[in-house]
Design an enzyme around this catalytic site. Sequence first.
Site: not given
Ligand code: THU
Length: 140
Positions: A64, A62, A98, A51-53, A95
């Site tokens: 995935e 996300c 995804c 994940n890259i915020e 999510c």
């Molecule tokens: N996130 C994912 O990368 N994959 C998921 O299946 C659920 C959520 C990440 C998004 C965000 O960076 C962090 O988790 C919290 O929601």
Amino acid sequence: MQKEETGMNLDCEKLILKAFQGRKNAYAPYSGFKVGAAVLTQGGNIYTGCNIENASYGASNCAERTAIFKAVSEGHKTLYAIAIVGAEDKYTYPCGICRQVISEFASPHMKIILAKNEKEYIVKTLDEIFPGAFTKKNLL
Ligand code: THU
């Protein structure tokens, strides 16, 4: 899990370890929740993702989708499996967005591997976690 309907050998442990490798690069300074994913494509290629915020939260991606977009952008549009690792004490499900992206590129018997570690994991089909998906068939 060995040779199955897809004709692919699915080594769940290997894919889970790749997902953990992906998670090492997670950029999650806002949520603190690090996620890793690894996709196995037709032809046996593996692409990892994290994940890259972003300070503008909605611009975050996300794990995935990072892995899937890497695979597709390299020309691999059919996915046989994806392993997802997030929290270590519970299974991290993909999510909704995804799940939609997975459904676009899923092979008919695609496996979704949710893992706490390489020994503790569950395997789901897309239909189990995303019934009634909106797909290209709905557009015809
Ligand atoms: N996130 C994912 O990368 N994959 C998921 O299946 C659920 C959520 C990440 C998004 C965000 O960076 C962090 O988790 C919290 O929601």
